[in-house]
Design a protein around this motif. Structure first.
Motif, PDB file in Angstrom:
ATOM      1  N   UNK A 122       8.302  14.298  12.809  1.00 53.83           N
ATOM      2  CA  UNK A 122       7.071  14.778  13.463  1.00 53.83           C
ATOM      3  C   UNK A 122       5.830  14.312  12.707  1.00 53.83           C
ATOM      4  N   UNK A 123       6.043  13.468  11.713  1.00 54.98           N
ATOM      5  CA  UNK A 123       4.921  12.924  10.970  1.00 54.98           C
ATOM      6  C   UNK A 123       4.384  13.834   9.887  1.00 54.98           C
ATOM      7  N   UNK A 124       5.189  14.801   9.481  1.00 49.98           N
ATOM      8  CA  UNK A 124       4.741  15.711   8.428  1.00 49.98           C
ATOM      9  C   UNK A 124       5.151  15.172   7.060  1.00 49.98           C
ATOM     10  N   UNK A 125       4.345  15.550   6.081  1.00 49.40           N
ATOM     11  CA  UNK A 125       4.699  15.186   4.714  1.00 49.40           C
ATOM     12  C   UNK A 125       5.521  16.334   4.130  1.00 49.40           C
ATOM     13  N   UNK A 126       6.752  16.012   3.734  1.00 48.80           N
ATOM     14  CA  UNK A 126       7.697  17.059   3.366  1.00 48.80           C
ATOM     15  C   UNK A 126       8.092  16.959   1.898  1.00 48.80           C
ATOM     16  N   UNK A 127       8.229  18.112   1.265  1.00 50.56           N
ATOM     17  CA  UNK A 127       8.744  18.129  -0.107  1.00 50.56           C
ATOM     18  C   UNK A 127       9.916  19.098  -0.182  1.00 50.56           C
ATOM     19  N   UNK A 128      10.923  18.743  -0.990  1.00 49.59           N
ATOM     20  CA  UNK A 128      12.067  19.626  -1.208  1.00 49.59           C
ATOM     21  C   UNK A 128      12.035  20.139  -2.635  1.00 49.59           C
ATOM     22  N   UNK A 129      12.414  21.397  -2.829  1.00 49.20           N
ATOM     23  CA  UNK A 129      12.488  21.951  -4.177  1.00 49.20           C
ATOM     24  C   UNK A 129      13.914  22.404  -4.444  1.00 49.20           C
ATOM     25  N   UNK A 130      14.502  21.885  -5.523  1.00 49.84           N
ATOM     26  CA  UNK A 130      15.921  22.105  -5.805  1.00 49.84           C
ATOM     27  C   UNK A 130      16.135  23.436  -6.516  1.00 49.84           C
ATOM     28  N   UNK A 131      16.089  24.507  -5.751  1.00 51.17           N
ATOM     29  CA  UNK A 131      16.212  25.851  -6.329  1.00 51.17           C
ATOM     30  C   UNK A 131      17.646  26.279  -6.583  1.00 51.17           C
ATOM     31  N   UNK A 132      18.633  25.481  -6.163  1.00 52.49           N
ATOM     32  CA  UNK A 132      20.017  25.813  -6.521  1.00 52.49           C
ATOM     33  C   UNK A 132      20.319  25.159  -7.850  1.00 52.49           C
ATOM     34  N   UNK A 133      20.116  25.927  -8.907  1.00 51.73           N
ATOM     35  CA  UNK A 133      20.344  25.377 -10.236  1.00 51.73           C
ATOM     36  C   UNK A 133      21.687  25.822 -10.765  1.00 51.73           C
ATOM     37  N   UNK A 134      22.457  26.510  -9.908  1.00 53.27           N
ATOM     38  CA  UNK A 134      23.729  27.069 -10.379  1.00 53.27           C
ATOM     39  C   UNK A 134      24.924  26.163 -10.084  1.00 53.27           C
ATOM     40  N   UNK A 135      25.086  25.792  -8.824  1.00 50.32           N
ATOM     41  CA  UNK A 135      26.293  25.055  -8.458  1.00 50.32           C
ATOM     42  C   UNK A 135      26.250  23.639  -9.029  1.00 50.32           C
ATOM     43  N   UNK A 136      27.404  23.211  -9.489  1.00 52.35           N
ATOM     44  CA  UNK A 136      27.500  21.868 -10.042  1.00 52.35           C
ATOM     45  C   UNK A 136      27.098  20.853  -8.982  1.00 52.35           C
ATOM     46  N   UNK A 137      26.226  19.938  -9.329  1.00 53.87           N
ATOM     47  CA  UNK A 137      25.812  18.810  -8.481  1.00 53.87           C
ATOM     48  C   UNK A 137      25.023  19.207  -7.236  1.00 53.87           C
ATOM     49  N   UNK A 138      24.560  20.437  -7.160  1.00 50.40           N
ATOM     50  CA  UNK A 138      23.750  20.847  -6.008  1.00 50.40           C
ATOM     51  C   UNK A 138      22.439  20.066  -6.000  1.00 50.40           C
ATOM     52  N   UNK A 139      21.896  19.823  -7.199  1.00 54.61           N
ATOM     53  CA  UNK A 139      20.623  19.097  -7.296  1.00 54.61           C
ATOM     54  C   UNK A 139      20.806  17.664  -6.810  1.00 54.61           C
ATOM     55  N   UNK A 140      21.906  17.040  -7.233  1.00 60.46           N
ATOM     56  CA  UNK A 140      22.186  15.672  -6.794  1.00 60.46           C
ATOM     57  C   UNK A 140      22.340  15.615  -5.283  1.00 60.46           C
ATOM     58  N   UNK A 141      22.988  16.631  -4.733  1.00 56.35           N
ATOM     59  CA  UNK A 141      23.194  16.671  -3.276  1.00 56.35           C
ATOM     60  C   UNK A 141      21.844  16.692  -2.566  1.00 56.35           C
ATOM     61  N   UNK A 142      20.920  17.511  -3.070  1.00 52.71           N
ATOM     62  CA  UNK A 142      19.601  17.599  -2.445  1.00 52.71           C
ATOM     63  C   UNK A 142      18.834  16.291  -2.628  1.00 52.71           C
ATOM     64  N   UNK A 143      19.052  15.690  -3.788  1.00 54.34           N
ATOM     65  CA  UNK A 143      18.397  14.418  -4.076  1.00 54.34           C
ATOM     66  C   UNK A 143      18.763  13.372  -3.014  1.00 54.34           C
ATOM     67  N   UNK A 176      21.120  24.920 -14.315  1.00 57.32           N
ATOM     68  CA  UNK A 176      21.049  26.054 -15.220  1.00 57.32           C
ATOM     69  C   UNK A 176      19.636  26.543 -15.464  1.00 57.32           C
ATOM     70  N   UNK A 177      18.632  25.828 -14.952  1.00 61.35           N
ATOM     71  CA  UNK A 177      17.240  26.254 -15.131  1.00 61.35           C
ATOM     72  C   UNK A 177      16.963  27.505 -14.295  1.00 61.35           C
ATOM     73  N   UNK A 178      15.842  28.153 -14.577  1.00 61.62           N
ATOM     74  CA  UNK A 178      15.461  29.335 -13.812  1.00 61.62           C
ATOM     75  C   UNK A 178      14.958  28.890 -12.427  1.00 61.62           C
ATOM     76  N   UNK A 179      15.620  29.341 -11.364  1.00 66.90           N
ATOM     77  CA  UNK A 179      15.226  28.899 -10.022  1.00 66.90           C
ATOM     78  C   UNK A 179      13.772  29.240  -9.701  1.00 66.90           C
ATOM     79  N   UNK A 180      13.305  30.389 -10.216  1.00 65.63           N
ATOM     80  CA  UNK A 180      11.919  30.763  -9.935  1.00 65.63           C
ATOM     81  C   UNK A 180      10.968  29.707 -10.485  1.00 65.63           C
ATOM     82  N   UNK A 181      11.281  29.201 -11.660  1.00 66.04           N
ATOM     83  CA  UNK A 181      10.420  28.196 -12.288  1.00 66.04           C
ATOM     84  C   UNK A 181      10.399  26.917 -11.456  1.00 66.04           C
TER      85      UNK A 181
END
Lengths: 304, 446
Positions: free
Chosen positions: A128-149, A165-170
């Protein structure tokens, strides 16, 4: 495949599975106890749940009697109307906040498809022409960040991440600030899957909400709960508890491309008045569609 | 102890029937209506429920009501026995290859928990001094291989992978590799797939014929609804399923899917995943699942857990003390430490009958592990003398204890107050139950 076809194809299984019995059921000339018993079974079999089913069937019975309806088609219409009343008649798309970014927080228990849903939402907004950003708040599951990447690069979105393992709030705090700084229209916040009966994880969620609100007053603008269509009655418990901790603005019903019917959303809408906003009907990046209550009910009760 | 909803409903149904010697058709039908609803609410498939209820009915009709039971309890007893029979009576073990390695394939829908379960199973085997090899055959989900690698690293279990290559090739090569490197178990993590996806189901069948696994475990989310039967049936039609892994049992679902899957496949449920931690994976006990589905709590598990952790000797000592009313803060501390060994408190709570469904009501008495640690710190900051005789703790001692434990004087006060209430309760209890205290002495907190 066009949008409509994909929806149709996705719901096809829903349909064909129900069709046989319902078609047979509604070809009866008599609406007697057996008819209602069987209708009960069909709805329960679609995971609508005992309580909701009993209520719907009871109401149908009274209405049919009061209106002296004898035509199968009319009985079907009354039933559809009832289900639609519970589900809410209108489509409820995601509304963008007056000022950007619109922050969307995505929640759910483990394995319902949160990260995948975010990937699909991102590409939907991107288209739709929007500028989108994703934030990887799943810091618990193994490779969740890579999956989002991977989803970020597929949907050409920006990504904010920390270490596992980082604080998701941060992470999400940084996400909101980065989205503001880079002038993004939409920030999609991923979170770790959490079972709703884990108090500590629900407390963590409260903190996430507080922190997002601090970074941008009024955010998150949307809180979406992802429900797996294969889930049974527990989905209602999930919705209840999540809604208590984080007032939900919508539900995303995933995995509707299997044989599961996801009828529990009717029970969820009935009790919590939270609308279904999107459905997931496949693994492809475009396989997320705005929820159309009438089409869903039709799919559930189709008689071809 | 309190049986939850189903039991109480049944008791209500049978209120007027007290003193009956035999169950009549009318009684049984009324009771079985409640049983039917309970099973449906627990997500057992409606067809399975139908079969089951008619079986129970047959057995219950004309049964003698045992002297010690009410008609309601009698029906529950029959239902529970039949459920147990359907679930399988005993815990099932893993099949072994006559010559190692034993090959285990994990299959299932997306999001059921295959990858995590594969890692947990590897961990379990490793603890038993086996040398498992994990194989990453999920080439579809983004970062799935990476997920298994991270888990493997945590466990120090090697992970075999060949990137996004045809998984059939990967598993074949993995088996060769395992033979060469002397791994005695090979655990294959396959991609999640829909049971209606012909192409991917075919891929699984090809993997099966390539490695001839001893075990094909269907991983099923315990929260699955009515669709569980369709899923299980399709997987069973295509593969030689040997067992089931039930995941996410640490949620508050009744888990009726277990029954549906079992009824359809006939394969035993071999493992249960019960938490986020890597060791939250255990042998499945079918008999206990029956009570859970019916909402009767998992008393057996609780008792066993308690027995395993509670030091017999110490328990006896404690019982002695309680009876002679010499229960001190020292004992309180010890008891708390014993309790902690049994695992996360909220899990213990959920296993108690009547507690599982009470999640909401329990919120007020939220079991906070941190509070636990605080209490421990406070008691540890007391001198021995103070622990044995809390009456001597005056305000300056309170200040010292608070400072020593990093808490406030109010915290110390509330603990002391709690303790004195507890002491009073124990006094009353032991007066009340002097005669029959023996069996229960182990659980003063229950």
């Amino acid at each position: 495949m066009g949008l409509f076809n994909r929806l149709k194809a996705g719901l096809q299984k829903t349909r064909s599975n129900l069709l046989g019995r319902l078609g047979e059921l509604f070809s009866r000339s008599q609406f007697d106890d057996d008819f209602y018993d069987e209708l009960e079974e069909i709805l329960i079999g679609a995971d609508v749940g005992v309580e909701t089913t009993l209520e719907v069937v009871e109401k149908l019975r009274t209405q049919v009697k009061a209106a002296k309806v004898t035509e199968a088609a009319q009985v079907m219409e009354i039933l559809k109307k009832q289900l639609l009343e519970l589900l809410g008649n209108e489509r409820k798309p995601i509304e963008l906040a007056a000022e950007k970014p619109t922050v969307i927080l995505v929640l759910g228990v483990n394995g319902v498809g949160k990260t995948t849903t975010i990937g699909k939402l991102a590409s939907l907004f991107q288209a739709q022409g929007k500028k989108v950003m994703l934030a990887a708040g799943d810091t618990f599951r193994a490779a969740a960040i890579e999956q989002l990447e991977i989803w970020a690069s597929r949907s050409k979105s920006e990504l904010v991440k920390h270490q596992q393992g980082a604080d998701p709030s941060a992470v999400l705090f940084d996400g909101v600030n980065a989205a503001m700084a880079r002038g993004c229209d939409i920030l999609l916040c991923d979170t770790a899957g959490r079972l709703h009966n884990k108090t500590n994880l629900m407390e963590e969620l409260k903190k996430v909400l507080r922190v997002i609100g601090k970074a941008l007053p009024g955010a998150p603008h949307e809180i979406l709960l992802v429900l797996d269509a294969t889930t049974g009655q527990n989905a209602l418990a999930q919705a209840r508890v999540f809604n208590e901790v984080a007032p939900l603005t919508g539900v995303v019903l995933t995995k509707l491309d299997g044989t599961a019917k996801g009828g529990i959303v009717i029970a969820v809408a009935r009790e919590l008045k939270v609308p279904v906003k999107y459905i997931g009907v496949g693994e492809g990046i475009e396989d997320l569609q705005p929820f159309d209550p009438a089409a869903y009910v039709d799919g559930l009760l189709a008689q071809e | 102890m309190i049986f939850e909803s189903l039991s109480s409903k049944l008791q209500a149904t049978f209120k007027r029937l007290r003193g009956k010697g035999k169950l009549t058709e009318k009684d049984v039908s009324a009771a079985l209506r409640e049983v039917r609803l309970a099973l449906l609410e627990a997500d057992v498939n409606f067809k399975v429920v139908k079969d089951f209820v008619s079986k129970v009915k047959e057995r219950a009709l004309g049964s003698d009501v045992l002297a010690s039971l009410t008609p309601g309890q009698m029906v529950i007893k029959i239902v529970n026995e039949e459920l147990t029979k359907l679930m399988g009576e005993k815990a099932a073990k893993l099949n072994q290859a006559s010559q190692p390695p034993t090959v285990i394939m994990m299959v299932g829908l997306q999001g059921a928990g295959k990858t995590t379960s594969a890692a947990k199973l590897a961990n379990l085997l490793k603890k038993k001094h086996h040398t498992p090899l994990l194989v990453a055959a999920d080439i579809y989900r983004p970062a799935a291989i990476k997920q298994l690698q991270v888990l493997g690293e945590q466990l120090a279990v090697p992970v075999f992978q060949m990137g996004q290559q045809d998984p059939v090739q990967t598993v074949r090569a993995a088996l060769e590799h395992a033979k060469k490197t002397q791994h005695d178990y090979v655990i294959i993590d396959t991609a999640g797939r829909l049971h209606v996806d012909e192409e991917l189901m075919d891929e699984l069948a090809r993997m099966e014929s390539a490695v001839q696994p001893q075990e094909i475990l269907l991983v099923v989310d315990a929260m699955t609804g009515q669709d569980a039967v369709n899923v299980a049936q399709s997987f069973k039609d295509r593969l030689g399923l040997t067992g089931v892994v039930l995941t996410k049992l640490d949620g508050d679902t009744r888990g009726g899917a277990a029954l549906s899957v079992r009824a359809v496949t006939g394969a035993p449920i071999k493992f249960a995943a019960t938490g986020e931690k890597i060791d939250a994976f255990e042998t499945f006990h079918p008999d206990r699942m029956a009570s859970r589905i019916l909402g009767m709590g998992d008393v057996l598990s609780l008792i066993e857990k308690a027995e395993a952790t509670f030091d017999e000797e110490k328990a006896r000592e404690l019982e002695q003390k309680m009876r002679s009313q010499q229960f001190t803060l020292e004992d309180f501390l010890e008891q708390m430490q014993q309790l902690k060994k049994m695992g996360p408190l909220n899990q213990l709570m959920e296993m108690m009958p009547g507690m599982g469904g009470m999640g909401k009501k329990l919120k007020g008495m939220n079991v906070d592990e941190k509070q636990f640690a605080r209490t421990e710190a406070i008691i540890k900051s007391m001198t021995k003398k103070e622990r044995l005789n809390p009456a001597i703790i005056n305000s300056s001692r309170r200040k010292r204890i608070a400072a020593g434990s990093g808490t406030s004087v109010q915290d110390v006060n509330s603990l002391l107050k709690q303790f004195s209430t507890m002491q009073k309760m124990i006094k009353q209890l032991s007066k009340l139950e002097k005669g029959k205290f023996k069996g229960r002495g182990k659980f003063p907190f229950m």
